[in-house]
Scaffold this motif. Sequence first.
Motif: not given
Length: 985
Positions: A575-579, A588-591, A634-640, A725-727
Amino acid sequence: MRRLARRRTSDRVKVRHFPVLLCWVFSAAITGQTRNDSLLRPPIATPSASYGARLMTKANSAVVRVQVEVENGRTKFAIERPSTGVLIAPSGLVLTWWDLVGEAFGKADKRVLVHLIGENEPLPATIVAHDEATTLALLQIDLPPGKKTTCLELATTAPLPGTLALVVARNEQGCVTFAGVTTPALGNTTVHDRLIEPMALVMTDARIDERCHGGALLSEDGKMIGLCNSEHVHKAVGEPKLADLKATNFGFAINSVRIREVFQKQLQSAAKVVTAQASSPDKNHGGSLAAIRTAKAVADAAAAIVMVHKDANAQVDLGTEDPLATKRRVGVGSGVVLSANGLVITNHHLLAGAKTAFITLDDGRTLPVQLVQADVGSNLALLQCELPAHQKLTAIACGTGDSLPGALLLALGRPSGSSLSVSVGVLSARREGGQLQADANLGNANAGGALISAAGELLGVIDGGRVDMVDRMFQMQGDRAKTETNLGFAKSIAAIRSMFAAAIAQAADADESIRAPKTATAAELLQRAGFCATAMATSGEAMLNVYVQKSRKPVVNESDNPFAEAQPSEMEGESLGSGVIIDSSGLAISNWHVVDSATEPDGSMRPDYAVRARAFNGTSFDVQVLSISREDDLSLLQLALPDGELVKPVIFGDSAALQCGDGVLAIGNPLGLANTITAGIVTAKDQGIHVKGRWAKLENLIETDAAINGGNSGGALLDLNGRLVGINSAGSSGLSSRGYAIPVDHVRKQILGLLLTAEKLRSQSIGINVTDTADGVVIKNVMPFSPAARENLQTGDRIRALNDTAIATSPDFALTLRKQPTGQAVTLHLERNGKPLAVKVETLSAAQWAVVRQAGIELETVSSRAEAKLVQDAATALHRKFTGDTVANPAELPEQLLRIRRTDQKVADDKDSVKAGDLLLAVEQDRASAAGEAASLRNFTAVRDVQTLFNDREHGSYDGAQFRCWIYRDGAVQVKAITARRLLP
């Protein structure tokens, strides 16, 4: 909690007061700390720079809600439906549709009510006139003596094609607004089976959905240019079939010229139609849409846009269900005049198989054309007109095609040989092979037509596609693809020059712009890009495309084979999406739904999945999902990141200050088309929707008419200053497109108060919640029966450091605690009442803390190596009680068991419950037999086993459930009830 802490102060020996001059600088902590103040608190609010918001503010009180109230005996109720009206005179004249109020005409048990802004109760109104031909209705509000209303001025002339326009309507939830440009009606339509000719209509690419029935269509000077009608709007379908996607689906407006004609008598007898609502276009804000004269750009290019057709006498009958010419018609489309000598470019598919072809000019003349060159792969055909001697055509001004992504543009076509078809948008992205992606409507109406800049220069030729866009998208697999029909493309003018270089050199004069374009200066490019350039310059580096991949081969646990060699994983797209990057440390934040397939229910990552992200500059990152919230999507991400490397985060805005009509950009990865920009306005706030695949209704969302397609999920909704202003969370597209974003204020709250908690991060915990203040990180509350409570930590204590790591923000605290070794105590450096002190606090693992919260018991492991006899005795006793064989021994002994280390006061006070020192061995899975023995047991060897059981959907309960647990106490196995509750994952 505080009283308990005070009683225990004298018992604590681990608290040490540090010298007052203690320096709170811990150099080891600087790398990797969070650095985004806007994540912690909203920025100082600034007045909206958006033309749409200011126009909305001025028009707000003149757009009203109308209702019919029915009296049924002693009961009164108002009929609920989308029903808007517009005040057009200070005396209280309201314009609306007959179908919204007609049922009350002459009826004693029904009356019309009008809801005015600022009035607590609706005011009664009388139907004073209605027109049978147009079905318009005029109401007179019963105003208190001396009261006047604000109103909108009716325009006296029809708007020019390409005039900026705003749809404004009102429902029970407040205002709804959409932005676009005006375009002429290309055919007739009907209102309740009454034919309305094109001269009475004004069309727009601004959305007119079912909520906009009776709403106002405003021009950029604040005047009302039409009354909106949604009779032909197709209701949204959750699982659309091809027929649904091709069904009649358009809104329209009766123009103000016709409205004035219809109600001339009433308007003359009313007070002079003046208004505080009307305003001149904003000339001060260079980035606003109002400052860019779209109508002039259309007028400058209009004469070069022609109709292309196979038959000399082509007559296009649009019927009454397609006044925008959106349906595909074989052998008919648009073209663009490139040179005065009659060089015309169009889509190849329009004339495929034709022996002859013709064009119709804007003045109505029809001329034959010959094919000069075709490029089937690009769907382009270059034509040469057969011109009478000494006659020239008006050619379009051709630019270099170097407009920046985000630049305002217009799509022009002439699909029926008469008026233009016009749509506005932005340059969403530049793709390989000279492809331009735009969010203007680039469908059948504009196929073969021109994509022009705000200066009227040709940027590219619109590709209508060999197959109808709706047909093509419907054929694609996946529900999302069925509705994504507004990702349009055009071939850039630079690619066209290269592709047809020889033919252009032969047919066009050397000084014509198709051969010698004027190069735009850097300042001109920035001016054309306007607010998009500002926003992307501010936040473009923080935008991410997110990709979820699944391993093609089963993941093998290396511990199962110590001699196995590491093999590279073979991954395939899932799958794919954005962040969006929210902190320089790589947060980083995403859905949630973007990474759902790659995560377990508790938010931990599945071993057979990988998540990667790519920044807009092409840099790729491995990604770890830190935490998720299904309820918030929401999901909280960590970039390496490499050691010492930082990234640029987005600046958080203030969604509470966001107004309807404010300009916004949606940034993301729709259908894998990375780095896509779409533009629009805030159409409504505080919206709630149900989304397929998500059990909870998403509430308080921002609605926007910026296109949000599949793959945009998790991406940024930016304001004109580039602030988040929004996700983006959900959307559809096409003529009935709606996009929804989670407000940034809620995102900020959930990041700090939920996603960064020890519980969501599954990290060790000490049992406190913290908050950010102007003076640093402060303990917000101390949880009962926690390590922090035992060490007398108090609400209001300021945390200056954790071990040797300085703590400046609440994310610092959460992520630093997460990195500490499991089971080891940490030292908190605090400030209490102005005095520094250090407290050593025990930590509990995520599973230990979960069981504490579930059941009020703290568990520890008992190793067979450390306490071999205890483990053997307990395991033997369990085996004998379960089997009923008093001399049997278990076949093997467990490596470890669980011991209850502490219980909270409620459990301790229950004499029939467990107590500290008990070994927690197992739980009964089925009902007990008549002999009192369990039918089956579920053994416990790890704290995680207990946490999982208590949280089991089948056995557990959020309100609390009893579990019959087998424990070992005083050399014997006993059965004790433990009451535990489920926790949200």
